[in-house]
Scaffold this motif. Structure first.
Motif: not given
Length: 337
Positions: A193-202
């Protein structure tokens, strides 16, 4: 407390209270895993208390996975269970969807064909009672068919118990080992949440882009030198079969790490072993797979990413990077027919 994307019944005050107490969210993305999903879920459901929730993301399965999931969780209606049904978008999108709805302070990412060792619960739960810990890392055993047939011991835990990270250089052991399996750790949700980290889609090799970023933002890591997860061996896994997309997505991972490093010399030095591993993997794929090619635009993108770390490469590798399109084309030209 069984629910779909939203609870089946209206939320009560008691339900809200329980949700506010969730310590651990176990997120299970599922795509066409009817043969394995029940075993996976049974490694979670009997161990759930009112501080644990289970989030299952059915990522557009076309087999009987959905029916197996419903049947498996049906006997655990008193547990905090959320099922998300979405159009197939890949494992990264499924994980992201689960993370977005998870209410736990900590997150565990469990693939639908793997399952937790019973010791997971007695080892991990006491550790995350200390909310100052950002990541709990542990090991895994890869098995083929039966758990008695262990193919490989996967040693992901590089730290011993609680370690406070006071400088990026202290993360070097993790980057040298470069075993970034998402399911081999438990993470504080605030890192995402705090560092806007997500898994790269696709993307394939999504772990190489995401898990290093979580480590770089961690202040406290706790290592458990035990195998707490059973990782199923598949002959048709992405590490066993080749697709042209493999090369492109490895370039993407290198670009992502380059962006993480930016102009920070200490971060570059820490990340370098993982970048070097990606470069070696790309070369290996080009040599091993007849017909494999990396488009010129991707070659240029890879070169730009590698130039960020060129100071840490050996002289021979520096030459390869400086003349990368020529070097890669030479590999293709002279590989075994």
């Amino acid at each position: 407390m069984f629910s779909e994307i939203t609870p089946l019944n209206n939320l009560t005050l008691e339900y809200n209270l329980v949700m506010s107490m969730i310590k651990l969210s176990v997120i299970v993305p599922c795509y066409n895993s009817r043969d394995y999903i029940a075993e996976c879920l049974h490694s979670v459901l009997p161990y759930m208390s009112n501080t644990i929730e289970l989030v299952i993301v059915n990522d557009g399965s076309t087999d009987d996975s959905s029916a197996v999931i419903e049947k498996t969780v049906n006997s655990f209606k008193d547990k905090s269970i959320t099922i998300i049904h979405q159009v197939n978008a890949g494992i990264s999108a499924a994980r992201n969807a689960g993370i977005n709805v998870a209410k736990g302070e900590y997150l565990a990412l469990l693939d639908s064909d793997d399952f937790f060792h019973p010791d997971f619960w007695k080892e991990v739960l006491p550790v995350i009672n200390d909310s100052s810990i950002d990541i709990v890392e542990f090991n895994a055993d890869q098995f083929d068919g039966e758990t008695s047939n262990i193919v490989e011991h996967i040693d992901c835990a590089v730290f011993h118990e609680r370690v406070e990270i006071t400088s990026v250089s202290e993360l070097t052991p993790a980057f040298k080992r470069s075993k970034w399996y998402p399911w081999a750790r438990v993470y504080k949700k605030a890192l995402f949440q705090n560092f806007d980290i997500t898994f790269p889609t696709g993307r394939l090799y999504e772990d190489m882009s995401t898990i290093p970023a979580l480590y770089l933002h961690s202040n406290v890591i706790y290592g458990i030198d035990k195998s707490l997860i059973w990782y199923r061996y598949h002959k048709k896994s992405i590490t066993q079969t080749f697709r042209s997309k493999d090369l492109i997505d490895l370039v993407f991972a290198a670009q992502s790490l380059s962006l993480l490093a930016k102009d920070n010399t200490e971060v570059k030095r820490a990340i370098f072993p993982t970048v070097q591993r990606i470069f070696n993997f790309i070369k290996y794929m080009l040599v091993r797979n007849k017909g494999a090619k990396l488009p010129l635009a991707e070659q240029k993108a890879l070169r730009r990413a590698l130039l960020t770390f060129i100071g840490d490469f050996k002289s021979s590798r520096k030459v390869q990077i400086l003349f990368l399109p020529l070097y890669l084309n030479t590999i293709v030209r002279f590989r075994k027919k």
